[in-house]
Design a protein around this motif. Structure first.
Motif, PDB file in Angstrom:
ATOM      1  N   SER A  12       0.830  -1.206   0.000  1.00 49.55           N
ATOM      2  CA  SER A  12       0.000   0.000   0.000  1.00 49.55           C
ATOM      3  C   SER A  12       0.864   1.255   0.000  1.00 49.55           C
ATOM      4  O   SER A  12       0.531   2.241  -0.654  1.00 49.55           O
ATOM      5  CB  SER A  12      -0.963   0.005   1.191  1.00 49.55           C
ATOM      6  N   GLY A  15       2.414   1.812  -3.387  1.00 49.94           N
ATOM      7  CA  GLY A  15       1.414   2.219  -4.373  1.00 49.94           C
ATOM      8  C   GLY A  15       1.418   3.704  -4.645  1.00 49.94           C
ATOM      9  O   GLY A  15       0.928   4.145  -5.684  1.00 49.94           O
ATOM     10  N   TYR A  18       3.023   4.462  -7.832  1.00 47.75           N
ATOM     11  CA  TYR A  18       2.342   3.976  -9.035  1.00 47.75           C
ATOM     12  C   TYR A  18       0.959   4.581  -9.234  1.00 47.75           C
ATOM     13  O   TYR A  18       0.249   4.215 -10.150  1.00 47.75           O
ATOM     14  CB  TYR A  18       2.233   2.446  -8.987  1.00 47.75           C
ATOM     15  N   THR A  20      -1.625   4.383  -7.091  1.00 47.01           N
ATOM     16  CA  THR A  20      -2.679   3.682  -6.343  1.00 47.01           C
ATOM     17  C   THR A  20      -2.440   3.887  -4.843  1.00 47.01           C
ATOM     18  O   THR A  20      -2.278   2.949  -4.096  1.00 47.01           O
ATOM     19  CB  THR A  20      -2.682   2.181  -6.673  1.00 47.01           C
ATOM     20  N   GLU A  21      -2.412   5.163  -4.456  1.00 43.63           N
ATOM     21  CA  GLU A  21      -2.066   5.478  -3.074  1.00 43.63           C
ATOM     22  C   GLU A  21      -3.198   5.103  -2.120  1.00 43.63           C
ATOM     23  O   GLU A  21      -4.367   5.107  -2.493  1.00 43.63           O
ATOM     24  CB  GLU A  21      -1.730   6.958  -2.920  1.00 43.63           C
ATOM     25  N   SER A  23      -5.798   5.586   1.089  1.00 45.03           N
ATOM     26  CA  SER A  23      -6.652   6.726   1.431  1.00 45.03           C
ATOM     27  C   SER A  23      -5.978   7.660   2.426  1.00 45.03           C
ATOM     28  O   SER A  23      -6.190   8.874   2.382  1.00 45.03           O
ATOM     29  CB  SER A  23      -7.991   6.236   1.971  1.00 45.03           C
TER      30      SER A  23
END
Length: 175
Positions: A12, A15, A18, A20-21, A23
């Protein structure tokens, strides 16, 4: 070797690179984007004063310093960090290998850079749980750095390093 929960957390965090961090990262960035324009527009040089934001509202040490002290305070903060980083590197390079002092300098060097990276997503230098230990280690490092001229010549002697030279165990002639 790590448990599945550790691997989930690592993926996570990675991410962010990329797109896709998690929340929590997105909410941090939103807070930065909310507060920075206000500071730049209203009080860019001096900021809004220490503790102008409630603790926990802004999770980035650099943005927090900018909000509290403005560009002038931020410049001083960065200057202090650069000086500490340079002093850490100089001390580490000056120390002979395999000594307690070099080990401490290496540990401080690593902790210092870790704190700098950690401060991007947390208030590392403001939160008590991290700031307190950093300040104690920095004080010990500063003492080691500023008094190095007194004990560095000790290492120019041939032979092993003796930490307690007048102890009877280490010097049988004292018996």
């Amino acid at each position: 070797l790590a448990p599945e929960s550790i691997w989930t957390r690592i993926t996570s965090i990675s991410g962010v690179a990329y797109g896709t961090e998690p929340s929590s990262w997105a909410s941090r960035v939103d807070a930065w984007q909310l507060h920075l324009p206000k500071m730049i527009g209203e009080s860019p040089l001096l900021g809004f004063g220490i503790a102008s934001l409630p603790l926990g509202e802004l999770d980035n040490e650099y943005v927090r310093v900018l909000m509290d002290t403005g560009l002038m305070g931020f410049a001083v903060f960065i200057w202090i960090l650069v000086r500490l980083g340079r002093a850490t590197d100089r001390l580490y390079q000056a120390l002979p290998p395999l000594t307690i002092e070099k080990g401490f300098a290496a540990g401080y060097w690593l902790a210092f850079w870790t704190f700098l990276v950690h401060a991007v997503g947390s208030t590392s230098f403001t939160a008590i749980r991290t700031m307190e230990s950093f300040m104690v280690l920095t004080g010990l490092f500063a003492a080691l750095h500023h008094r190095r001229a007194e004990w560095l010549p000790e290492y120019s002697r041939e032979g092993s390093t003796v930490l307690i030279s007048d102890a009877a165990v280490l010097n049988p002639r004292v018996l």
